[in-house]
Motif scaffolding. Structure first.
Motif, PDB file in Angstrom:
ATOM      1  N   ARG A  89      38.833  63.556  27.362  1.00 54.06           N
ATOM      2  CA  ARG A  89      37.672  64.315  27.858  1.00 54.06           C
ATOM      3  C   ARG A  89      37.379  64.026  29.332  1.00 54.06           C
ATOM      4  O   ARG A  89      36.949  64.918  30.071  1.00 54.06           O
ATOM      5  N   ILE A  90      37.585  62.787  29.775  1.00 52.86           N
ATOM      6  CA  ILE A  90      37.216  62.436  31.157  1.00 52.86           C
ATOM      7  C   ILE A  90      38.103  63.157  32.182  1.00 52.86           C
ATOM      8  O   ILE A  90      37.684  63.434  33.297  1.00 52.86           O
ATOM      9  N   TYR A 129      29.722  62.097  30.874  1.00 51.90           N
ATOM     10  CA  TYR A 129      30.640  61.202  30.150  1.00 51.90           C
ATOM     11  C   TYR A 129      29.976  59.864  29.799  1.00 51.90           C
ATOM     12  O   TYR A 129      30.494  59.099  29.010  1.00 51.90           O
ATOM     13  N   GLY A 159      28.939  67.001  34.984  1.00 52.78           N
ATOM     14  CA  GLY A 159      29.941  66.242  35.743  1.00 52.78           C
ATOM     15  C   GLY A 159      30.096  64.848  35.146  1.00 52.78           C
ATOM     16  O   GLY A 159      29.991  64.666  33.925  1.00 52.78           O
ATOM     17  N   GLY A 160      30.333  63.858  35.996  1.00 51.69           N
ATOM     18  CA  GLY A 160      30.573  62.488  35.539  1.00 51.69           C
ATOM     19  C   GLY A 160      29.460  61.951  34.651  1.00 51.69           C
ATOM     20  O   GLY A 160      29.707  61.168  33.726  1.00 51.69           O
ATOM     21  N   MET A 179      38.944  66.114  32.420  1.00 51.34           N
ATOM     22  CA  MET A 179      38.376  67.402  32.833  1.00 51.34           C
ATOM     23  C   MET A 179      37.244  67.217  33.837  1.00 51.34           C
ATOM     24  O   MET A 179      36.782  68.182  34.439  1.00 51.34           O
ATOM     25  N   ILE A 180      36.786  65.986  33.963  1.00 47.49           N
ATOM     26  CA  ILE A 180      35.581  65.726  34.762  1.00 47.49           C
ATOM     27  C   ILE A 180      35.900  65.025  36.078  1.00 47.49           C
ATOM     28  O   ILE A 180      35.476  65.463  37.139  1.00 47.49           O
ATOM     29  N   GLN A 230      28.316  69.695  28.219  1.00 46.44           N
ATOM     30  CA  GLN A 230      28.591  68.346  28.743  1.00 46.44           C
ATOM     31  C   GLN A 230      29.211  68.432  30.135  1.00 46.44           C
ATOM     32  O   GLN A 230      28.908  67.649  31.030  1.00 46.44           O
ATOM     33  N   GLN A 231      30.066  69.430  30.320  1.00 44.59           N
ATOM     34  CA  GLN A 231      30.794  69.571  31.580  1.00 44.59           C
ATOM     35  C   GLN A 231      29.849  69.855  32.758  1.00 44.59           C
ATOM     36  O   GLN A 231      30.132  69.452  33.880  1.00 44.59           O
TER      37      GLN A 231
END
Lengths: 592, 592
Positions: free
Chosen positions: B429-430, A415, A411-412, B432-433, A407-408
């Motif tokens: 979670r956000i 999310y 990036g944005g 980290m992003i 998921q990372q």
């Protein structure tokens, strides 16, 4: 929409190059050559990628609905379930006597990985049924088997397992659901069960609940527990469906993920049930189901992260952002693809090396189970019993981590729900919790499995690693990168076991404070062993000029990555274990 | 509903026992004694726990809605926002010239932690405004400051930062939003921005967007970027609101979490904007905002996990399940509380020891920022610049992990949305992003900050650790548990830095493949330092008979836990770093 590509080549490599499936001499295995399993995997992969995967996001968005006491599954699930049944996939590794195809469990796991990757919530309906099938198959009377198994093998009827109650999950000794014996030999079941996956839905004619309850005279705690078969619709003598039984859906839970699966509160109100197995021996019967379920959840843990990884790779190849630090790679574009950046690659390699190691472990574990069943191999049975909490706990923790890593990469965009990466993470999260939260797995490993049969199985594991290292320790190609790190990691594991022996005798808290780290330490050593096995196989194929050289070299590189970058964790886990119970047990409950 | 208890005592310990706030000699700090900050923290804690926390779940469930172009915030948010404004909390650390209260930033962080813990999504509306305030304060003309700052200090108007576009996030050089100069000195801004937090809402009269765009003549890449002030409503000469500007909300994103905050697609269609700072120097001006925002996100990272931890503790105290392995603890109940079990304690201690260390780091960092501003302390500024990516990246990764651990304590109940534990995880979670994904933080640390000013700041950091260890190395109470582990961890960090120097010069990929591990290694050493500082303070207070002995002893135990169980991670990070780029860079993009 997220993509999903069935990893056929990698599954074939594991089944044949590493496990040598058709040469094992196990009953029925000589037919299982590369062509045969290739055809099976292709067909399962097609169903997974073309039918199940497109429904994954829909299941997440729509979820299940409770309407007038009936659970409605998401759009398209019913049709896909029919396709799964028609393809015979629910029957793949079931007993031919009841309509099964009699394939080994290892093939069930290989195809199961793809079904889970494509749509974890959907696949649970048949997964739970398989667990209930196994329990009835192992403990049922002939009449019970005849009545229920053929319909469950085909998934015309699905199954559930009912353990948890509002006030007790792990500690089943406290359960309150009652079973009152009737003159006709049946029981009336009364009580409330929660978190019942696939507890009700609209895709099967009947739902067969296996329910833990207390019958009179069983005494306190778990000793008084028996297991009962409680069908949603009673079954007539001729096998047709009779009246509705006294079991209803009290509520559907709103969960963080697996929205496509119905998680039900089930109310039993004098529902008719029949004893499965021996009276007051319900825990033993339930564990038949639980052990299979735990391996199955370990499978889910990494399988749900497979498409997360695949999509992260795809995104990293396509998303243009920044320039490679060593020089422009995509001069015609406004920027280079993400995949040129070392930290993106570090993340992708961590994901890839975990997932392929996990796949090998799941298949190896399944193969051990086949050995124990088909060959009455007690050593294999003991080993798999030891490894079950590792497979469940380690693969699900790491699977979740892997989904988060994937998921990372977005990036944005990762999310935003629309991209689908959030769903993989939310779905993966449950695997760490259900079928015994991972802390309970760690307790099972250290508190029970280590010492089982006088510690025989863990000693056998160490012996196996040792002789493997001896056998391949002289290999120039493999010794430095695979055998030496595996030896070092195994030494850490033995040191941890020694610490438990020395300290844990005096103070069990010293052992149990390190149980979680031990489970992970064991997991790393096991995956290290899997990678060493794969490296040996890949190197042999390369040397022989067999197979795709590019794939085999990639396999070796991926393995080296795991050995270099993941295996060093064993030292940290050992250090944590050796710090003992001191700070863990020091505070009063009020001081937290 | 989840509970939230403001950690006043722990904040006070950090501010006074460790930082000695009123004895620092910084301007205005001598008033900041225990009583003063106690009163401030109590009042902020009351607002957080009584007004904001009860709206947290509501915000998650209802989310924001886009209705006819206007964003509606969840029920109760508007009233709470008024309470926050009326209490003067939005103005706490702002410049008195524009209506601020002139408190140091460290108090803004101390109160901010509680607001974030209580309701992260809600607090972002004022948090973003503060960032925009800082950018205008640092780079605006007098007229701009007079026009915008008083209204932004009071949060009558809120602010946003507009960087990301659909095709570029990290790589801002590719941005396409255009700024066309007009005869009156203003610009017309045209383009699309995405992921704009608090981009629009119904709680403020006006929204002041700070927008990165390209004005003619700036050249390629980030060099051609300027920063513009683009208000939602134009502001008349007399300060009253004029006509609606050409900026509209294109869409609201559906996200994994922070549903209570509006994440907008913003369309600029010839919107009137005014240059902020120098033409073509927009990146520099934006970084004023970004650095503050990154420390702010680090704060969010751990603060959102604080209530997760508190609820896990509460659950572990109340939920009865199983019996303590060393003997029954709750003989009158059907089982013992979860908190008797070693693995539950292991998890809670991991959470607690991270959170208190993180709190100390956030406050220490904020205090360094105060030093740099109020005392023109270049060393403090350099240090905080070095640590910013560590604070952002490490605290958010570990904060998320901590929220996951806390959720795990609940077993199956943690997966049910009703319990609120899922929200903490999804919200965390956000962090980290956004404001630079953590991989970008690692790149900033290793690629830029390490070598900044000839490596002066990282050398100063090592020097600081060294002299601290020297100063306290003889303490019988602390040496073995705190100083020796800190020294060992710091040595690992230095070895990693050395590896980068030796290898990274020849091949930057060797350094960048280890950047993420380096960020975590640095984080552990920093938290180790924080714990050693806290241990010194706690031991001194104990020796002097000051303060609550039980609290101080708990502090020491918690610190020992961190040193024993978390700090050993530095060795693994070092091993990973030293494995270099080999396996990371080996595969073709197609081979993943």
């Amino acid at each position: 929409m997220p993509i999903y590509t069935p990893p056929i080549r990698d599954l074939q490599f594991a089944l044949h190059d590493v496990l040598g499936l058709s040469q094992t001499g196990l009953p029925g295995h000589d037919e299982l050559d590369r062509d045969f399993t290739g055809a099976v995997l292709d067909a399962a992969g097609k169903l997974a990628s073309e039918v199940l995967a497109p429904l994954n996001a829909i299941g997440d968005q729509q979820g299940c609905k409770l309407e007038n006491g009936v659970v409605r599954t998401p759009e398209g699930f019913g049709k896909a379930f029919e396709a799964m049944k028609e393809g015979g996939w629910t029957a793949l590794d079931c007993d031919p006597e009841y309509g099964g195809q009699g394939m080994p469990y290892v093939l069930g796991v290989a195809t199961g990985e793809m079904f889970v990757s494509a749509n974890m919530a959907f696949n649970m309906y048949q997964g739970l049924t398989h667990g209930a099938y196994s329990a009835i198959h192992a403990h049922g009377t002939d009449a019970q088997k005849q009545t229920y198994l053929p319909k469950m093998v085909s998934c015309d009827w699905t199954g559930t397992m009912n353990l948890t109650e509002p006030h007790c999950g792990t500690d089943l000794g406290m359960l309150r659901t009652k079973a009152e014996p009737q003159d006709d030999g049946s029981y009336l079941i009364t009580g409330q069960k929660i978190f019942i996956s696939a507890g009700d839905h609209d895709m099967a004619e009947n739902v067969i609940h296996l329910v833990l309850a207390k019958a009179p005279g069983g005494g306190e705690g778990t000793k008084g527990i028996s297991l009962f078969i409680v069908p949603k619709f009673l079954v007539n003598e001729d096998g047709s469906l009779g009246e509705r039984n006294g079991v209803t859906v009290g509520n559907l839970e709103e969960k963080m993920g697996i929205h496509g699966n119905s998680t039900c509160v089930m109310n039993y109100d004098g529902a008719k049930g029949w004893l499965l197995g021996d009276l007051h021996k319900g825990m033993r019967a339930m564990f038949t189901m639980m052990n299979e379920a735990r391996v199955g959840v370990g499978l889910q843990g990494y399988a749900v992260a497979v498409p997360a990884y695949q999509n992260a790779v795809e995104y990293a190849r396509e998303r243009l952002q920044g320039r490679a630090v060593t020089g422009v790679q995509n001069p015609d574009g406004p920027a280079d693809p993400l995949i040129v950046h070392p930290d993106i690659r570090r993340s992708l390699m961590d994901q890839k090396s975990f997932l392929e190691g996990a796949r090998m472990l799941a298949l190896w574990g399944a193969h051990l189970i086949d050995r124990s069943h088909l060959d009455d191999d007690a050593a294999a049975e003991g080993l798999v019993s030891l490894l079950t909490p590792v497979i469940k706990g380690f693969l699900t923790d790491k699977g979740f981590e892997t989904a988060v890593l994937a998921q990372q990469v977005y990036g944005g965009h990762g999310y935003i729900e629309e991209q689908g990466m959030s769903q993989f993470v939310r779905d993966a999260r449950i695997t760490m919790i259900y079928e015994g939260a991972n802390g309970v797995q760690a307790l099972d490993l250290v508190g029970r499995k280590l010492a089982q049969d006088g510690g025989k199985h863990v000693m056998a594991f160490f012996e196996m690693v040792k002789s493997f290292c001896k056998e391949h320790g002289e290999s120039e190609a493999l010794a430095a990168d695979f055998i030496i790190p595996l030896k070092a990691a195994s030494k850490d594991l033995q040191a941890a076991g020694m610490f438990f022996m020395e300290k844990g005798m005096k103070n069990p808290n010293d052992a149990l404070s390190g149980s979680y780290d031990f489970m992970h330490l064991f997991g790393h050593v096991t995956l290290g062993l899997m990678w060493a096995k794969m490296a040996v196989a890949a190197q042999a194929a390369l040397d022989a000029g067999d197979g795709n050289a590019e794939y085999l070299k990639t396999k070796l590189t991926t393995g080296r990555h795991y050995m270099k970058r993941q295996l060093p964790m064993t030292a940290t886990h050992l250090a944590r274990i050796q710090s003992g119970a001191d700070t863990v047990m020091a505070l009063d409950a009020e001081s937290f």
